[in-house]
Design an enzyme around this catalytic site. Sequence first.
Site, PDB file in Angstrom:
ATOM      1  CD  GLN A 180      -2.824  -1.427   0.188  1.00 41.85           C
ATOM      2  OE1 GLN A 180      -3.707  -0.584   0.114  1.00 41.85           O
ATOM      3  NE2 GLN A 180      -2.746  -2.427  -0.686  1.00 41.85           N
ATOM      4  CB  ALA A 221     -11.414   0.108   3.398  1.00 43.49           C
ATOM      5  CG  HIS A 222      -7.300   0.127   0.366  1.00 40.24           C
ATOM      6  ND1 HIS A 222      -6.364  -0.737  -0.140  1.00 40.24           N
ATOM      7  CD2 HIS A 222      -8.502  -0.413   0.071  1.00 40.24           C
ATOM      8  CE1 HIS A 222      -6.968  -1.742  -0.707  1.00 40.24           C
ATOM      9  NE2 HIS A 222      -8.253  -1.581  -0.609  1.00 40.24           N
ATOM     10  CG  ASN A 223      -7.497   3.310  -2.519  1.00 39.73           C
ATOM     11  OD1 ASN A 223      -6.438   3.904  -2.335  1.00 39.73           O
ATOM     12  ND2 ASN A 223      -7.548   2.055  -2.886  1.00 39.73           N
ATOM     13  CB  SER A 241     -12.370   2.426  -4.013  1.00 41.01           C
ATOM     14  OG  SER A 241     -11.034   1.967  -4.071  1.00 41.01           O
TER      15      SER A 241
END
Lengths: 325, 325, 325
Positions: A180, A221-223, A241
């Site tokens: 990441q 979470a990521h993004n 996302s």
Amino acid sequence: MSLQQLVAELGGELHGDGQVLVRGIAPLETAGPGDIAFLSHPRYAQQLAASQAACVIVAPAMADAARERGACIVTEAPYVYFAQLTQLWKRRLGSGRPAGIHPSAVVDPSALVHPTASIGPLCVVERGASIGVDTVLASRVTVGEYCSIGARGILHAGVVIGADGFGFALHQGEWIKIEQLGAVRIGDDVEIGANSCIDRGALEDTVIEDGVKIDNLVQIAHNVRIGRHSALAGNAGVAGSARIGEHCTVGGGAVVLGHLTLADNVHISAASTVMRSILQPGQYSGVFPIDDNKSWEKNAATLRQLHKLRERIKSLEQHLQNKDT
Amino acid sequence: MSLQQLVAELGGELHGDGQVLVRGIAPLETAGPGDIAFLSHPRYAQQLAASQAACVIVAPAMADAARERGACIVTEAPYVYFAQLTQLWKRRLGSGRPAGIHPSAVVDPSALVHPTASIGPLCVVERGASIGVDTVLASRVTVGEYCSIGARGILHAGVVIGADGFGFALHQGEWIKIEQLGAVRIGDDVEIGANSCIDRGALEDTVIEDGVKIDNLVQIAHNVRIGRHSALAGNAGVAGSARIGEHCTVGGGAVVLGHLTLADNVHISAASTVMRSILQPGQYSGVFPIDDNKSWEKNAATLRQLHKLRERIKSLEQHLQNKDT
Amino acid sequence: MSLQQLVAELGGELHGDGQVLVRGIAPLETAGPGDIAFLSHPRYAQQLAASQAACVIVAPAMADAARERGACIVTEAPYVYFAQLTQLWKRRLGSGRPAGIHPSAVVDPSALVHPTASIGPLCVVERGASIGVDTVLASRVTVGEYCSIGARGILHAGVVIGADGFGFALHQGEWIKIEQLGAVRIGDDVEIGANSCIDRGALEDTVIEDGVKIDNLVQIAHNVRIGRHSALAGNAGVAGSARIGEHCTVGGGAVVLGHLTLADNVHISAASTVMRSILQPGQYSGVFPIDDNKSWEKNAATLRQLHKLRERIKSLEQHLQNKDT
């Protein structure tokens, strides 16, 4: 603190004796004669007459009723006034967090920590991270490498900013780690509750805009991108996302699936699961209604045949129509 | 790093100028002329032509379209290639965790920590615990007594391995603690997300097999066993003594009740609750569909009478059948 | 430890050779000839005959069958006996936490920590907090200012007591912080699982009464009150100002909305959402039944028209009634 001093600091129209001293803030129902209370909603109007409070903060519509009872402060937005009063109270108690880095914290020399920020005991701030003006890391907070927190933020105990997002490529039945490489960027005036987690982005950054409020044990979470002044309650989760607009609210335990978009001013009820993008403002819900266990069992069992029930209704309708014609 | 160097390290078939330098990895859509991007799914094929990327990683089926656009690397599994590229990138950035025990960590002298392992700041490793080759405890991780972590593991900040399982015997209305005498055994190549918890077993061990990936804020109760290469997303919970097979996935916020068995290759959708064992591979779901609040209220109210509706349909059917005969 | 010694400590009626040595406690099914096991439920009676255990703890109803097999201890409540046995075992192993404050913990000089309490590594105890007799803070626990924990409590790793409640007043689209001026008061014999959070009250205190057991990753919001001997399983969440009675249970992943009341002896199934007060004792559930994904999709789609289906049934009924009359 006298009512007069209080109004001098916070404004509002005082009715009654300004010399009266206030020793505490309390709910209308349990306030004693040394307390100040507030009436934020006409729903609680009947508690007004009975309240023992030294003074009640009310809206103009309730001013007459309040004055009949005793001292009151009239203001357009009693709940906001109350919020400001709690802030005044806390400053008076002197119970803020001291500026500076607690000696037990582990702060990388390359991290940029503003001198007015407060890094509490046993926090970890990794290399290249930055912590803005007046921001507080309560205790045992981790801010990962190259992540940034804006001004006037509050990160409660146990928060983890910038752990790796959950990214893997499936290869012959095994998970290959996607490193990441993004970070987390958090705006100004963001508050994050205890033990909540915001993961770093895979390639780009995870972004929390100004004024966002996040409760305890929330997973981002990521993004993900969360727009300004949105709020997420405890145990909520936002998958990778997803984009949440401005002025949204996400109730406790709700789940927003990955890659979805929530427009501005979308409100998700507690424990609901967002499975499609929501592009119209409004309140949205999706929760199985609770019932005594026996009734639930019957209804849940029937629910598993719901599609067939619809077919049966359809065939009943056709049958009758055929007979009628 | 030049495209030539990149292919020399990771393989793949390069089309275009090998001298071109890559400065970053970016999504196809936002990649600039210095970035390398990938196309993992034909769904995004239309973004290909428009992409500014210096080079695109594609599958053989997309090779022609990609070559028309510019430089590309052709490989059987672009997403896996991308994963390997992120790993190469991270090694080049030198941003791994250093081997050894951070001076602020509290490691019991009887714990076995492999010299290649990295025990980050403010971690706690209790007596008799063991940490395998190249395993990373990021920061503020607790590994309880006699718990073991295999090789190449990653435990993100705030993880708790080996807290007591939730075991009590009810005695005259009070809960008598059942001391948890088992431990936690975690295999190789396991990654565990921030603030997740895996409890020690009551009598035997809680077991996480090789290659399992667990996201943030996940709860794994005592005596659970999770099979190889399964993955659990954020906020998921697995109750006591449940057995999850190999190559399973459990979506975010999903709950697996206690003492159940999930066969290999079972996939549970996000926010679903597993209330019975699932012995056939496949995708399983159970989520109330979200709707605007008003529609949800009507449908939820009707749902509480669903069993009665079924009875009404049945009696309509009988009524018509009687009339017909 | 011999069976004779064991019965001398814990009571129960021993049948068989008291000189037999017990080396471990194990489940009935996997117990070897050196282990003691228990049979808590007639459901598992068929495992009894086949068990290799050195001795089995059984209820009087199973005594004859057990004696036929070999040594046994007969007691009214085998599961409670087993719990007490695990406690005895743990004391023998000497694996409790030592009294006193670990040198790596950060304890404010004004905090009142009883000398018999155990404050583990890297804990934070803020000013004015108090920790009662024999209470254990495992590791990395935060107890916020002026919060109190009673006697014989166990707070597992990562617990956060007394972070700010999630309170804001909305003012022109922005959230104004309501400082949280209350604290958290926790009674005696309370156990709190890893990474769980209990927020301080806004004006008054959040209260956890004696004997409450809370699992991992549970969120208790501000102003909540949980009655004596209630238990909450992992990932559960209780929103602000909810009141949970005595002897209640809340299943894993369940959500209790704010300002609701649960009477004594109310039991909420796992993953259920409590959306209204429940004033009658009993078991309550509200979970969408899991199904293979295809069936779920059909039923979920139909569910969104459920109210209309009800109207169609109604009109079918009226139609038939009109024809009949």
